[in-house]
Scaffold this active site. Structure first.
Site, mmCIF file in Angstrom:
data_model
loop_
_atom_site.group_PDB
_atom_site.id
_atom_site.type_symbol
_atom_site.label_atom_id
_atom_site.label_comp_id
_atom_site.label_asym_id
_atom_site.label_seq_id
_atom_site.Cartn_x
_atom_site.Cartn_y
_atom_site.Cartn_z
ATOM 1 N N VAL A 1 0.866 -1.183 0.000
ATOM 2 C CA VAL A 1 0.000 0.000 0.000
ATOM 3 C C VAL A 1 0.903 1.234 0.000
ATOM 4 C CG1 VAL A 1 -1.776 1.283 1.269
ATOM 5 C CG2 VAL A 1 -1.844 -1.225 1.203
ATOM 6 N N HIS B 1 -18.359 -42.094 18.827
ATOM 7 C CA HIS B 1 -18.820 -42.065 17.443
ATOM 8 C C HIS B 1 -20.278 -41.641 17.395
ATOM 9 C CE1 HIS B 1 -19.317 -43.184 13.250
ATOM 10 N NE2 HIS B 1 -20.425 -43.825 13.609
HETATM 11 P P1 NAD Z 1 -0.985 -10.372 12.249
HETATM 12 O O1 NAD Z 1 0.441 -10.300 12.584
HETATM 13 O O2 NAD Z 1 -1.729 -11.625 12.475
HETATM 14 O O3 NAD Z 1 -1.186 -10.019 10.715
HETATM 15 C C1 NAD Z 1 -0.772 -8.815 10.156
HETATM 16 C C2 NAD Z 1 -0.645 -9.017 8.658
HETATM 17 O O4 NAD Z 1 -0.447 -7.768 8.071
HETATM 18 C C3 NAD Z 1 0.536 -9.902 8.282
HETATM 19 O O5 NAD Z 1 0.119 -10.894 7.382
HETATM 20 C C4 NAD Z 1 1.519 -8.915 7.666
HETATM 21 O O6 NAD Z 1 2.316 -9.503 6.660
HETATM 22 C C5 NAD Z 1 0.574 -7.882 7.091
HETATM 23 N N1 NAD Z 1 1.159 -6.560 6.930
HETATM 24 C C6 NAD Z 1 1.998 -5.901 7.764
HETATM 25 N N2 NAD Z 1 2.271 -4.660 7.279
HETATM 26 C C7 NAD Z 1 1.563 -4.539 6.120
HETATM 27 C C8 NAD Z 1 1.412 -3.505 5.160
HETATM 28 N N3 NAD Z 1 2.018 -2.321 5.312
HETATM 29 N N4 NAD Z 1 0.635 -3.737 4.087
HETATM 30 C C9 NAD Z 1 -0.017 -4.918 3.929
HETATM 31 N N5 NAD Z 1 0.100 -5.939 4.804
HETATM 32 C C10 NAD Z 1 0.871 -5.748 5.886
HETATM 33 O O7 NAD Z 1 -1.660 -9.135 12.997
HETATM 34 P P2 NAD Z 1 -3.173 -8.750 13.211
HETATM 35 O O8 NAD Z 1 -4.071 -9.476 12.285
HETATM 36 O O9 NAD Z 1 -3.186 -7.262 13.244
HETATM 37 O O10 NAD Z 1 -3.420 -9.286 14.664
HETATM 38 C C11 NAD Z 1 -2.554 -8.892 15.725
HETATM 39 C C12 NAD Z 1 -2.405 -9.982 16.710
HETATM 40 O O11 NAD Z 1 -3.589 -10.087 17.497
HETATM 41 C C13 NAD Z 1 -2.239 -11.363 16.098
HETATM 42 O O12 NAD Z 1 -0.921 -11.621 15.716
HETATM 43 C C14 NAD Z 1 -2.650 -12.229 17.234
HETATM 44 O O13 NAD Z 1 -1.563 -12.363 18.107
HETATM 45 C C15 NAD Z 1 -3.750 -11.430 17.885
HETATM 46 N N6 NAD Z 1 -5.052 -11.942 17.431
HETATM 47 C C16 NAD Z 1 -5.368 -13.230 17.686
HETATM 48 C C17 NAD Z 1 -6.567 -13.746 17.251
HETATM 49 C C18 NAD Z 1 -6.885 -15.178 17.528
HETATM 50 O O14 NAD Z 1 -6.229 -15.772 18.363
HETATM 51 N N7 NAD Z 1 -7.884 -15.764 16.866
HETATM 52 C C19 NAD Z 1 -7.452 -12.954 16.544
HETATM 53 C C20 NAD Z 1 -7.091 -11.643 16.275
HETATM 54 C C21 NAD Z 1 -5.886 -11.141 16.741
#
Ligand code: NAD
Ligand code: FAD
Length: 476
Positions: free
Chosen positions: A249, A455
């Protein structure tokens, strides 16, 4: 100055659980939390309860019902009329779930005689002796000082901001905003195809948004088993989530009616117009206002409080847990660290097995795993065997009409010890618990294969995958 045995700063799933456990162990405990709900009142439970795990799962469940009514029931011979969604009511239900649980935490702290303080906890310079002082800066501008031999920092994390897409809380939002839209955006953009991007992208897609997710990395979900990430990617596409990988982006422009998002990928420069844009590019440790430098608490180059395996910081008597320290940013990891620290402070032995922290991504199907992935094992050169079992071959999954996905078990080639379990399918979040239990007892695939499973259940797929490690699955 009020004196305690333990002061916990932060009442997320790390802090409030730590405070309750400390109080159970007979320690005089205080818990300070700064969170304010949208109504301006203090709300305990941190990110998880207020704008994280709980509201996102409430909306994932609501939107799954919508999707099932519209698309899933016809195959069961059930016809419904047109499906109407009342977003205000759906949001009110989600808010009520959050309120019940945040109030529940307040009740639990009261029941355990934890003294709670609303405001910011600020670490103070050591004043001699073996105690630590924390100033509580209340939201009304008043302050008071608390003292204790032990301080637990549990201040959590906040969303990472990127200058190319500044969050304005209206057109461009973070996770909190994306959990509170007052109407379904016709076109939703998401930056980041991580856990939040996929979960919240799924919510709004199911409710009718056209969703485009821009992901910087060339691969989807790097921490997930490759085979499962590939299958999940195809399924997301079928669900209508447009995921653009390798997308950088470069800028955004907020207009009266939309946001223009400019990005570059291997095929050139592009612009997409969306009604709302969610920034979900990760989270960072939160030490804002804590003043760790006052007490000499060391941070790493990513702003996380540096701790050892037992969550001790470099300052004796100051501990740190949860999202503000190394390791996965997960609620259950924060809570287990909280319990362990309380027990260590009380002089007990405590142990956290970080290698056995399960992960769940609550898309449909869900993705859950514990332990090592196949690609990580290949990199170490360790010999292993693989057993997989598709839910398509499960009687229970067929009966439910939810047959997508598989269970995959990786076991050491020589000892047969289970090294990793990867589940992609309905209710994977529940099924992974059996895998964690087995691995905590260092079970072999053979152990799991010899345990009787009811089951018809989805758990039989774990049993069959364990049999498959030895090439003797019965139903596939
Ligand atoms: P994430 O680390 O899971 O994913 C962030 C994504 O953004 C990555 O794939 C990264 O490559 C991408 N990214 C980074 N900079 C970017 C950019 N400039 N342009 C495009 N893509 C880019 O982080 P998240 O989704 O923000 O969530 C944060 C944290 O919150 C998670 O790592 C997790 O620890 C926690 N979380 C957990 C759950 C769960 O357990 N189900 C759910 C939501 C959040
Ligand atoms: P937090 O929950 O962030 O709590 C920290 C608390 O400390 C906050 O209340 C904050 O206001 C307070 N605070 C900060 N500084 C101070 C200070 N100086 N003084 C006083 N108080 C302070 N994890 C899962 O395991 N499963 C999920 O399904 C899941 N879904 C998520 C969905 C979303 C949208 C998001 C954003 C996160 C999700 N997470 C999930 C991650 C989970 O929310 C975090 O891992 C978890 O909340 C971390 O707990 P914590 O106690 O370390 O910190």
């Amino acid at each position: 100055m009020k004196n305690f045995d333990v002061i916990v700063i932060g009442a997320g799933p790390g802090g409030y659980v730590c405070a309750i456990r400390a109080a159970q162990l007979g320690l005089q405990t205080a818990c300070i939390d700064a969170w304010l709900a949208p109504n301006g009142k203090p709300a305990l439970g941190g990110t998880c309860l207020n704008v994280g795990c709980i509201p996102s799962k409430a909306l994932l469940d609501s939107s799954h019902h919508v999707h099932d009514l519209a698309h899933g029931l016809a195959a069961h011979g059930i016809t419904v009329g047109s499906v109407e969604v009342d977003i205000a009511k759906m949001m009110a239900r989600k808010d009520k779930v959050v309120q019940n649980l945040t109030r529940g935490v307040a009740g639990l702290l009261r029941k355990n005689k934890v003294a709670t303080f609303a405001g910011h906890g600020v670490l103070q310079a050591a004043a001699g002796g073996d105690g630590h002082t924390v100033e509580v800066r209340a939201h009304d501008g008043t302050s008071e000082r608390l003292q204790a031999r032990h301080v637990v920092v549990a201040t959590g994390s906040v969303p990472v901001a990127i200058p190319v897409a500044p969050v304005d809380g209206d057109r461009i939002v973070d996770n909190a905003g994306a959990l509170s839209f007052s109407a379904v955006p016709a076109r939703l953009g998401v930056i980041g195809a991580g856990v939040i991007g996929l979960e919240l992208g799924s919510v709004w897609r199911r409710l009718g948004s056209e969703v485009v997710i821009l992901e910087a990395m060339p691969e989807l979900l790097p921490p997930v088993d490759r085979q499962i990430a590939r299958e999940a990617g195809k399924s997301f596409e079928k669900q209508g989530l447009e995921i653009r990988l390798g997308a950088k982006v470069t800028g955004t422009e907020v207009n009266a009616n939309c946001v223009e998002v400019r990005f570059e990928d291997a095929s050139g420069s592009h612009v997409v117009e969306v009604d709302r844009l969610v920034v979900a590019v990760g989270r960072r440790a939160n030490t804002e206002g804590l003043a760790p430098e006052n007490a000499g608490v060391a941070l790493d180059d990513r702003g996380r409080v540096i701790v050892d395996d037992h969550c001790r910081t470099n300052v004796p008597g100051i501990w740190a847990i949860g999202d503000v320290v190394r390791g996965p940013m997960l609620a259950h990891k924060a809570s287990e660290e909280g319990v362990a620290v309380a027990e260590l402070i009380a002089g007990q032995a405590a142990h956290i097995d970080h290698a056995l922290v399960p992960w769940v991504i609550y898309t449909h199907p869900e993705i859950a795993w514990v332990g090592q992935t196949e690609h990580a094992l290949r990199e170490t050169g360790r010999e292993f065997r693989v057993g997989t079992f598709p839910f398509m071959a499960s009687g229970r999954a067929q009966g439910a009409g939810d047959t997508e996905g598989m269970v995959k078990i990786l076991a050491d080639a020589a000892s047969d010890e289970i090294l990793g379990v990867h589940i992609y399918g309905a209710h994977a979040s529940e099924l992974v618990a059996e895998a964690v239990t087995a691995m905590a007892f260092r079970a072999s695939a053979e152990d799991l294969a010899r345990i009787v499973h009811a089951h018809p259940t989805l758990a039989e797929a774990l049993h069959e995958a364990a049999l498959a490690v030895d090439g003797r699955a019965i139903h596939f």
